[in-house]
Structure formats: C-alpha cells, structure tokens
Motif scaffolding. Structure first.
Motif, PDB file in Angstrom:
ATOM      1  N   THR A 235      38.649  51.625  40.801  1.00  0.00           N
ATOM      2  CA  THR A 235      37.928  50.827  41.803  1.00  0.00           C
ATOM      3  C   THR A 235      38.826  50.358  42.941  1.00  0.00           C
ATOM      4  O   THR A 235      38.419  49.502  43.728  1.00  0.00           O
ATOM      5  N   ALA A 236      40.038  50.904  43.023  1.00  0.00           N
ATOM      6  CA  ALA A 236      41.005  50.425  44.014  1.00  0.00           C
ATOM      7  C   ALA A 236      40.697  50.978  45.395  1.00  0.00           C
ATOM      8  O   ALA A 236      40.141  52.073  45.548  1.00  0.00           O
ATOM      9  N   ASN A 237      41.091  50.215  46.391  1.00  0.00           N
ATOM     10  CA  ASN A 237      40.944  50.639  47.778  1.00  0.00           C
ATOM     11  C   ASN A 237      42.264  51.103  48.385  1.00  0.00           C
ATOM     12  O   ASN A 237      42.270  51.894  49.324  1.00  0.00           O
ATOM     13  N   ILE A 243      48.021  53.257  41.239  1.00  0.00           N
ATOM     14  CA  ILE A 243      49.133  53.763  40.421  1.00  0.00           C
ATOM     15  C   ILE A 243      48.973  53.307  38.980  1.00  0.00           C
ATOM     16  O   ILE A 243      48.826  52.111  38.704  1.00  0.00           O
ATOM     17  N   VAL A 244      48.999  54.263  38.070  1.00  0.00           N
ATOM     18  CA  VAL A 244      49.026  53.985  36.633  1.00  0.00           C
ATOM     19  C   VAL A 244      49.988  54.983  35.999  1.00  0.00           C
ATOM     20  O   VAL A 244      49.723  56.188  35.996  1.00  0.00           O
TER      21      VAL A 244
END
Length: 286
Positions: A235-237, A243-244
């Motif tokens: 859900t990141a913008n 980053i994972v």
C-alpha cells in the motif's frame, strides 16, 4: 542456449513479424540480464582471488596487516545514512540472485537412484547466493570489530549505541537481514563479554530489537513484523516504503523445508491397501 534461441527466432521471422518483434525484445532483455549476472559473478570471483592472494602474501612474508586508522564513527555518524547504505548493498546482492540458484542449491539425489544425484552433469551455480550469505557474515564481524576496537569503555559504549540506532533504522526501513546481522554481531562472544561496557551503554532499544528477532516460536515476532512490512509495501506510495528485505538465512531454511515437505514418492504398499484393492476388484466384478 542463447544461440539456439536466436536461431529459432530467425526461423519464425518470416511467419509472423509481430511475434518476431516481441521475441526479439525478450531476447534482448534476456541477454542484458545474463550480462549483468556474469558481471556480478566476475566481480565476486575477482574479489575472492584478490583476498586469497593478499592472505597468501601475508603468510609468505609473515607481515602484519596495516593497522586500521579509521573507525566507523569517523566515517559516518548518521545511523539512518548507514542503514540506507546497508540497504543498497542488500538490494544489489538480492538483484543478482536468480530463481535457478535456489533450485541448484536444493538439488537432491534421485530417490530411485542412490548413487547419482539429479542433474549430475550440471555444475551448481550458486555464486550470488553464496556471496549474499558471506555478506551477512562479514557484516556481523564488522559490527563486532568496530565495537572492540576502541580502548576505552566509554568509546565502546558509544559505538554500541550507534549500532543500536543503525539496527533500529534498518527495522524501520524493512531491512531485516542487516538488522539480524547487527544483532548477531553484537551478540558475538568478544562483544557480549564486555560487561562493563554494556553497563555504560543505553540498551533499552537493543532489547526491543532482540525481542523482535527472537527465535522463539519459529521467529513468531519476526514473521509478524515481516507481514506488517509486506502489507506496508503493498500500500506504499514511495519507493522507500516498498522495501522489504527478509532475514535471508531463515528464508533459505523455509524454502528448504518447503522443498522437503513437497517431495513426492511412492507410498508403501501395506496389507490394508492390498485389502482395499482386492475389495475394489470384487466390486467391479459384480
């Protein structure tokens, strides 16, 4: 193999021009990817050869290595900046690892032939995979070395607090591999035995990070945090939030047991199964 693919593409060119263009683009991407992989492997081999030659010279001439004149704090005093650089290194290593390296790493012997392993005529190519594991070990030793280098307890405590902050920033970024490497380095015997140094350091944040990477319950806390990071990534913008980087050794372990658990084999024929088959034959004859 690439040459055969090129020949195949040229053969179908007169048949379908659109299909030929798409395959040609795919071939170009494949060539670029293979070139990138070969460059990575060549750099790894070059570094290994350089390190081995240096060690051979040191043994031959019995000379001491040059003393380390700079510590980590003289180079970088910002924990977030160091965590970012560690993340860049992690991502570079990960980008070079191809799925076939995992396949090569877990090649097992043929269950029907105990003398020959599967794909015995193929040489295992897990250079990038092994280089990533070595990077984790080097980071562990770097942390331990930097902590043990200062002569005074107060200076060592400052370095410990610095690496705790770096580990926290790695956790916030989603770089769990560097986080675990830093924690492992700080738990090495040369560091953990410095009781007076640890007494001068502020370790509350370190214990929280240790709790997050606690192996209890098959790394339950870590897996929970990893799921949270993965959800944040989806859900990141911004690219930073996407980053994972998982704890790689545990990922390898999970893949190994998945591979072992999914192994197929012939079930043993028991007396019960024989009776079931005999009853089936009788029913079919009615």
């Amino acid at each position: 193999m690439v040459g055969q693919l090129k020949d195949f593409i040229h053969r179908i060119a007169p048949c379908d021009e659109a299909y030929w263009k798409s395959l040609n683009q795919l071939l170009q991407k494949l060539s670029q990817r293979l070139a990138l992989m070969s460059q990575g492997e060549e750099s790894i081999v070059k570094v290994s050869l350089t390190a081995s030659s240096i060690s051979d010279k040191l043994v031959a001439f019995k000379t001491k290595p040059p003393p380390i004149t700079k510590d980590i704090l003289s180079i970088c005093t910002d924990p977030y900046a160091l965590a970012q650089q560690l993340t860049h290194i992690e991502l570079e290593h990960l980008s070079r690892i191809e799925p076939e390296e995992f396949v090569q790493a877990f090649v097992q012997k043929d269950p029907l032939d105990g003398s020959q392993p599967c794909f015995s005529d193929q040489k295992k190519k897990t250079t990038n995979l092994e280089a990533y594991v070595r990077w984790f070990n080097r980071l562990c030793y770097l942390v331990a070395t930097e902590i043990c280098m200062p002569a005074k307890k107060k200076q060592r405590a400052t370095v410990i607090e610095f690496f705790i902050d770096v580990a926290r920033e790695c956790f916030n970024i989603g770089n769990f591999n560097s986080l675990m490497a830093i924690i492992s380095g700080m738990n090495m015997t040369p560091v953990s035995r410095l009781k007076k140094t640890w007494g001068k350091a502020k370790t509350a944040k370190f214990f929280i990070l240790e709790h997050q990477m606690d192996p209890t319950g098959n790394f339950y806390n870590y897996r929970t945090a990893l799921r949270g990071a993965a959800h944040r990534s989806r859900t990141a913008n911004s690219n930073r939030e996407k980053i994972v980087i998982p704890f790689f050794s545990l990922l390898i372990k999970d893949i190994y047991f998945l591979n072992e658990g999914c192994a197929t084999g012939f079930p043993m024929v028991t007396s019960t199964s024989r009776n079931l088959w005999s009853w089936r034959g009788r029913l079919e004859s009615l």
